[in-house]
Design a protein around this motif. Sequence first.
Motif, PDB file in Angstrom:
ATOM      1  N   PRO A  45      -1.342  -0.007  -1.031  1.00  0.00           N
ATOM      2  CA  PRO A  45      -0.552  -1.386  -0.879  1.00  0.00           C
ATOM      3  C   PRO A  45      -0.240  -2.040  -2.255  1.00  0.00           C
ATOM      4  O   PRO A  45       0.259  -3.044  -2.248  1.00  0.00           O
ATOM      5  CB  PRO A  45      -1.576  -2.337  -0.079  1.00  0.00           C
ATOM      6  CG  PRO A  45      -2.777  -1.681  -0.528  1.00  0.00           C
ATOM      7  CD  PRO A  45      -2.771  -0.507  -0.637  1.00  0.00           C
ATOM      8  N   ARG A  50       4.256   0.279  -4.112  1.00  0.00           N
ATOM      9  CA  ARG A  50       4.981  -0.237  -3.321  1.00  0.00           C
ATOM     10  C   ARG A  50       6.454  -0.810  -4.070  1.00  0.00           C
ATOM     11  O   ARG A  50       7.316  -1.092  -3.349  1.00  0.00           O
ATOM     12  CB  ARG A  50       4.546  -1.315  -2.648  1.00  0.00           C
ATOM     13  CG  ARG A  50       3.786  -0.670  -1.328  1.00  0.00           C
ATOM     14  CD  ARG A  50       3.327  -1.759  -0.457  1.00  0.00           C
ATOM     15  NE  ARG A  50       2.794  -1.306   0.842  1.00  0.00           N
ATOM     16  CZ  ARG A  50       2.471  -2.108   1.854  1.00  0.00           C
ATOM     17  NH1 ARG A  50       2.503  -3.509   1.832  1.00  0.00           N
ATOM     18  NH2 ARG A  50       1.970  -1.483   3.057  1.00  0.00           N
ATOM     19  N   TYR A  92      -6.870  -3.215   0.504  1.00  0.00           N
ATOM     20  CA  TYR A  92      -6.573  -2.632   1.807  1.00  0.00           C
ATOM     21  C   TYR A  92      -6.968  -3.693   2.741  1.00  0.00           C
ATOM     22  O   TYR A  92      -8.078  -3.835   3.161  1.00  0.00           O
ATOM     23  CB  TYR A  92      -6.977  -1.476   1.999  1.00  0.00           C
ATOM     24  CG  TYR A  92      -6.521  -0.154   1.132  1.00  0.00           C
ATOM     25  CD1 TYR A  92      -5.449   0.739   1.665  1.00  0.00           C
ATOM     26  CD2 TYR A  92      -6.919  -0.273   0.113  1.00  0.00           C
ATOM     27  CE1 TYR A  92      -5.170   1.544   1.085  1.00  0.00           C
ATOM     28  CE2 TYR A  92      -6.304   0.690  -0.986  1.00  0.00           C
ATOM     29  CZ  TYR A  92      -5.447   1.723  -0.505  1.00  0.00           C
ATOM     30  OH  TYR A  92      -5.012   3.059  -1.303  1.00  0.00           O
ATOM     31  N   SER A  93      -6.198  -4.430   3.518  1.00  0.00           N
ATOM     32  CA  SER A  93      -6.713  -5.443   4.301  1.00  0.00           C
ATOM     33  C   SER A  93      -6.893  -4.551   5.826  1.00  0.00           C
ATOM     34  O   SER A  93      -6.774  -3.589   5.753  1.00  0.00           O
ATOM     35  CB  SER A  93      -5.375  -6.477   4.819  1.00  0.00           C
ATOM     36  OG  SER A  93      -4.285  -5.761   5.425  1.00  0.00           O
ATOM     37  N   THR A  95      -6.074  -5.384   8.448  1.00  0.00           N
ATOM     38  CA  THR A  95      -4.864  -5.214   9.483  1.00  0.00           C
ATOM     39  C   THR A  95      -3.947  -3.857   8.728  1.00  0.00           C
ATOM     40  O   THR A  95      -3.534  -3.035   9.411  1.00  0.00           O
ATOM     41  CB  THR A  95      -3.854  -6.130   9.386  1.00  0.00           C
ATOM     42  OG1 THR A  95      -4.555  -7.569   9.951  1.00  0.00           O
ATOM     43  CG2 THR A  95      -2.456  -6.280  10.202  1.00  0.00           C
ATOM     44  N   TYR A  96      -3.793  -3.651   7.567  1.00  0.00           N
ATOM     45  CA  TYR A  96      -3.204  -2.610   6.752  1.00  0.00           C
ATOM     46  C   TYR A  96      -3.944  -1.346   7.230  1.00  0.00           C
ATOM     47  O   TYR A  96      -3.336  -0.221   7.685  1.00  0.00           O
ATOM     48  CB  TYR A  96      -2.920  -2.872   5.426  1.00  0.00           C
ATOM     49  CG  TYR A  96      -2.246  -1.891   4.776  1.00  0.00           C
ATOM     50  CD1 TYR A  96      -0.833  -1.320   5.318  1.00  0.00           C
ATOM     51  CD2 TYR A  96      -2.613  -1.216   3.748  1.00  0.00           C
ATOM     52  CE1 TYR A  96       0.102  -0.606   4.834  1.00  0.00           C
ATOM     53  CE2 TYR A  96      -1.748   0.241   3.092  1.00  0.00           C
ATOM     54  CZ  TYR A  96      -0.517   0.431   3.636  1.00  0.00           C
ATOM     55  OH  TYR A  96       0.345   1.275   3.276  1.00  0.00           O
ATOM     56  N   GLU A  99      -3.198  -0.197  10.596  1.00  0.00           N
ATOM     57  CA  GLU A  99      -1.802   0.260  10.696  1.00  0.00           C
ATOM     58  C   GLU A  99      -1.703   1.763  10.147  1.00  0.00           C
ATOM     59  O   GLU A  99      -1.256   2.552  10.867  1.00  0.00           O
ATOM     60  CB  GLU A  99      -0.891  -0.741  10.060  1.00  0.00           C
ATOM     61  CG  GLU A  99       0.313  -0.012   9.868  1.00  0.00           C
ATOM     62  CD  GLU A  99       1.274  -1.043   9.113  1.00  0.00           C
ATOM     63  OE1 GLU A  99       2.476  -0.243   8.474  1.00  0.00           O
ATOM     64  OE2 GLU A  99       0.969  -2.178   8.694  1.00  0.00           O
TER      65      GLU A  99
END
Length: 123
Positions: A45, A50, A92-93, A95-96, A99
């Motif tokens: 991320p 990105r 890296y959350s 949530t990520y 995902e």
Amino acid sequence: MAGISPNSAQVQEITLHAVSRTLEISFDDGERFQLPAEYLRVYSPSAEVRGHGAGQEVLQVGKRQVAITALEPVGHYALKITFDDGHDSGLYSWTYLYELGAQQQAYWQDYLNRLAAAGASRE
């Protein structure tokens, strides 16, 4: 569990498998993912990967043999992963990570397609 979604699922356990270069992560909704270091590296991320906006992504090549050298929790919401190629700027959350696990097959195929289109290699 009712009421749990990828946005609210919390990490229960993280195991780094050094030999297979895989991060195993389980969530409190029962999901468990095996995420290869290469996959995590190419989908970092970080702004380095990105870019700073749509269309500025940088295709990561030559990462097949990359390994994870360190994991560092960031509060109660993310993981900082250090790779042996020196990359360590992505957070890296949970949530990520969820995902990445849930979409692993589609994301990996997209990566392979982008490599092929660029004439690039995982090696």
